[in-house]
Design a protein around this motif. Sequence first.
Motif, PDB file in Angstrom:
ATOM      1  N   LEU A   1      -5.553  -5.539   2.274  1.00  0.00           N
ATOM      2  CA  LEU A   1      -6.432  -4.913   3.263  1.00  0.00           C
ATOM      3  C   LEU A   1      -7.620  -5.816   3.596  1.00  0.00           C
ATOM      4  O   LEU A   1      -7.998  -5.963   4.761  1.00  0.00           O
ATOM      5  CB  LEU A   1      -6.930  -3.560   2.752  1.00  0.00           C
ATOM      6  N   ASN A   2      -8.202  -6.405   2.567  1.00  0.00           N
ATOM      7  CA  ASN A   2      -9.336  -7.320   2.801  1.00  0.00           C
ATOM      8  C   ASN A   2      -8.899  -8.539   3.616  1.00  0.00           C
ATOM      9  O   ASN A   2      -9.645  -9.020   4.481  1.00  0.00           O
ATOM     10  CB  ASN A   2      -9.943  -7.764   1.459  1.00  0.00           C
ATOM     11  N   ASP A   3      -7.668  -9.037   3.324  1.00  0.00           N
ATOM     12  CA  ASP A   3      -7.129 -10.152   4.127  1.00  0.00           C
ATOM     13  C   ASP A   3      -6.995  -9.742   5.592  1.00  0.00           C
ATOM     14  O   ASP A   3      -7.344 -10.507   6.504  1.00  0.00           O
ATOM     15  CB  ASP A   3      -5.748 -10.579   3.596  1.00  0.00           C
TER      16      ASP A   3
ATOM     17  N   GLU B   1     -10.888   3.927   5.182  1.00  0.00           N
ATOM     18  CA  GLU B   1     -11.878   4.852   4.608  1.00  0.00           C
ATOM     19  C   GLU B   1     -11.773   4.875   3.090  1.00  0.00           C
ATOM     20  O   GLU B   1     -12.785   4.919   2.379  1.00  0.00           O
ATOM     21  CB  GLU B   1     -11.661   6.249   5.186  1.00  0.00           C
ATOM     22  N   ALA B   2     -10.533   4.846   2.591  1.00  0.00           N
ATOM     23  CA  ALA B   2     -10.322   4.828   1.135  1.00  0.00           C
ATOM     24  C   ALA B   2     -10.867   3.535   0.529  1.00  0.00           C
ATOM     25  O   ALA B   2     -11.412   3.531  -0.587  1.00  0.00           O
ATOM     26  CB  ALA B   2      -8.836   4.971   0.819  1.00  0.00           C
ATOM     27  N   LEU B   3     -10.753   2.433   1.258  1.00  0.00           N
ATOM     28  CA  LEU B   3     -11.248   1.139   0.773  1.00  0.00           C
ATOM     29  C   LEU B   3     -12.770   1.159   0.625  1.00  0.00           C
ATOM     30  O   LEU B   3     -13.320   0.590  -0.326  1.00  0.00           O
ATOM     31  CB  LEU B   3     -10.831   0.027   1.744  1.00  0.00           C
ATOM     32  N   GLU B   4     -13.447   1.842   1.552  1.00  0.00           N
ATOM     33  CA  GLU B   4     -14.912   1.883   1.515  1.00  0.00           C
ATOM     34  C   GLU B   4     -15.443   2.946   0.557  1.00  0.00           C
ATOM     35  O   GLU B   4     -16.597   2.857   0.118  1.00  0.00           O
ATOM     36  CB  GLU B   4     -15.442   2.143   2.931  1.00  0.00           C
TER      37      GLU B   4
ATOM     38  N   GLN C   1      -4.663   0.359  -5.284  1.00  0.00           N
ATOM     39  CA  GLN C   1      -3.896  -0.638  -6.040  1.00  0.00           C
ATOM     40  C   GLN C   1      -4.451  -2.039  -5.736  1.00  0.00           C
ATOM     41  O   GLN C   1      -4.800  -2.325  -4.584  1.00  0.00           O
ATOM     42  CB  GLN C   1      -2.419  -0.591  -5.619  1.00  0.00           C
ATOM     43  N   PRO C   2      -4.552  -2.922  -6.751  1.00  0.00           N
ATOM     44  CA  PRO C   2      -5.147  -4.260  -6.545  1.00  0.00           C
ATOM     45  C   PRO C   2      -4.498  -5.030  -5.387  1.00  0.00           C
ATOM     46  O   PRO C   2      -5.198  -5.630  -4.575  1.00  0.00           O
ATOM     47  CB  PRO C   2      -4.907  -4.968  -7.884  1.00  0.00           C
ATOM     48  N   GLU C   3      -3.138  -4.991  -5.310  1.00  0.00           N
ATOM     49  CA  GLU C   3      -2.435  -5.728  -4.248  1.00  0.00           C
ATOM     50  C   GLU C   3      -2.766  -5.149  -2.875  1.00  0.00           C
ATOM     51  O   GLU C   3      -2.970  -5.885  -1.901  1.00  0.00           O
ATOM     52  CB  GLU C   3      -0.917  -5.677  -4.487  1.00  0.00           C
TER      53      GLU C   3
ATOM     54  N   CYS D   1       0.803  -1.230   0.000  1.00  0.00           N
ATOM     55  CA  CYS D   1       0.000   0.000   0.000  1.00  0.00           C
ATOM     56  C   CYS D   1       0.836   1.280   0.000  1.00  0.00           C
ATOM     57  O   CYS D   1       0.293   2.369   0.264  1.00  0.00           O
ATOM     58  CB  CYS D   1      -0.934   0.011   1.214  1.00  0.00           C
ATOM     59  N   ALA D   2       2.125   1.162  -0.277  1.00  0.00           N
ATOM     60  CA  ALA D   2       3.008   2.338  -0.204  1.00  0.00           C
ATOM     61  C   ALA D   2       2.536   3.461  -1.117  1.00  0.00           C
ATOM     62  O   ALA D   2       2.491   4.634  -0.720  1.00  0.00           O
ATOM     63  CB  ALA D   2       4.440   1.927  -0.551  1.00  0.00           C
TER      64      ALA D   2
END
Length: 696
Positions: A629-631, A612-615, A622-624, A588-589
């Motif tokens: 994050l989901n993991d 917050e960015a994920l939601e 970025q896909p990775e 996530c860098a």
Amino acid sequence: LQTLIQETDPGADYRIDRALNEACESVIQTACKHIRSGDPMILSCLMEHLYTEKMVEDCEHRLLELQYFISRDWKLDTVLYRKCQGDASRLCHTHGWNETSELMPPGAVFSCLYRHAYRTEEQGRRLSRECRAEVQRILHQRAMDVKLDPALQDKCMIDLGKWCSEKTETGQELECLQDHLDDLVSDCRDIVGNLTELESEDIQIEALLMRACEPIIQTFCHEVADNQIDSGDLMECLIQNKHQKEMNEKCAIGVTHFQLVQMKDFRFSYKFKMACKEDVLKLCPNIKKKVDVVICLSTTVRNDTLQDAKEHRVSLKCRKQLRVEELEMTEDIRLEPELYEACKSDIKNYCQNVPYGNAQIIECLKEIKKQLSTRCHQKVFKLQETEMMDPELDYTLMRVCKQMIKRFCPEADSKNMLQCLKQNKNSEVMDPKCKQMITKRQITQNTDYRLNPVLRKACKADIPKFCQNILNRAKDDTELEGQVISCLKLKYADQRLSPDCEDQIRVIIQESALDYRLDPQLQMHCSDEISNLCAEEAAAQEQTGQVEECLKVNLLKIKTEMCKKEVLNMLKESKADIFVDPVLHTACALDIKHHCAAIPPGRGRQMSCLMEALEDKRVRLQPECKKRLNDRIEMWSYAAKVAPAEGFSDLAMQVMTSPSKNYILSVITVGICVLFLIGLMCGRITKRVTRELKDR
């Protein structure tokens, strides 16, 4: 026989001694052909080649027979008489050479001459250059064989028979007497002590050692060897270069023997004696052994430093030489008698085939510390504590990282050397062997907060406040196996540490997140899981957090409660600071740079920003990063079920990182509003009832 030799005087012309002339003819032709036949210097030349390859056995015997008598009547040494007659009259108050009376016993004049031979200019009344050279020549010859030193042979005859009857090879008798110095009778001990003291000032008296060390002297010490006055510089140079590849075995053994003899009395180290004799008399009276004097003086220096004394009690010149002595003692465990005695049986059991030099025995004991006897373990722990406070005393670290220290830490204070190396450990130009050694020292530091002076100082108030129960169970001089550091890590996740302590614990968490070996508790409780579930990751040459990630991914497969708890603690720590989760931080860098650059790290702030960015559907991560994050969310959800929140801050963090964060916050908000309305209504009703009661 003595009278016959005095009359014929073969010292003036060796040819008078027909047996000597015949036995030594071949040696004279090869080794002394540059000297005119009949010259008295022929005898000196033969003595210089005693015990060398050019000497033949028959000549050796005849030469020692003659020197036996010459050493007992110095009139027979023509060259010495000619060169020193004026000095004897001027300094020793005698006009007749070697005159004998009740006030002037045999040999007294020569004793007087050699006492003046080693005086400094400040002390005054020195020998002339010519006489001094002759006195040194005689002393060099006497050191060849104890039989050539009348006083030594006379006073030490019983001790030679008692302790050294089997030591018959060249030079072994004197070495044997030095080894048994404490066991000798008083008169013999004084003579051997005086001779050893003299050798410490002018090691060239040890002719056999000088021959063995000739190659190393020519390569590394030729400048000090050429000095007319030695003053202990040559031996110091040999000690400093003892482990050069040019060093031969005989020279190394001889230098080490001299170092071991020096430990018996501080006077046997000339430079140390001259620099510190006043300090010793004032601060350490009645202490004789060098190691005890070093401990006494270094303790005084340390106490003055800690108390910020306006003026040090130990003089500056003594402090400088004391540092040299401390550094030399770290090279061989035998130079630290207390440690050596405590660990003798352990060395025999575990390090029998390890050489003594280069601190290899000490390093061996450190590596198998858990298997050591209690007394040895305690001594090794104390040694490590001292080395961590002053890394310059860590001989192995300084040797392995010598070039890296020059590159990265040329101006660093000696006490901050390890800290500087740790900061540069992951540099691309860091030497792999040095990096490996730094990691070893980090692993050691993390076993006990007392081995980390920087952490100990930063967390001085936090440790007793949060981890007192661990300290109460602890035993002196034994490791706490990382328990205190683990305790502080938990408080870091709860955001309860002082700022200085928090900074240090963050560094430790970040380092151990990259290398599981830096976390003693994780390694102890998860050893089986690492072997079974993460063997491939653990075998990687470069540790970059693979083992920790493997344990997190396999959290559901972990059966041991203690190991599961350690992994859950890691997850908890990563919530507080994304930097302690290297895999997630790497993934996530870019997103942190784009979306959370303005948010300072620590206290879970950047992690909340990413959540917050994920939601936020308008933001594309970025896909990775999104996957990682989901993991993590799944892991945290499981962790919340297995290990419920222990406090309000923990509960708040779980809410902020929950996938249902908005729903939970909405429910909490509605609940608060309902409670507010109910309270408002109850307040109005109570007010109305009170008014009605008053009206009645």
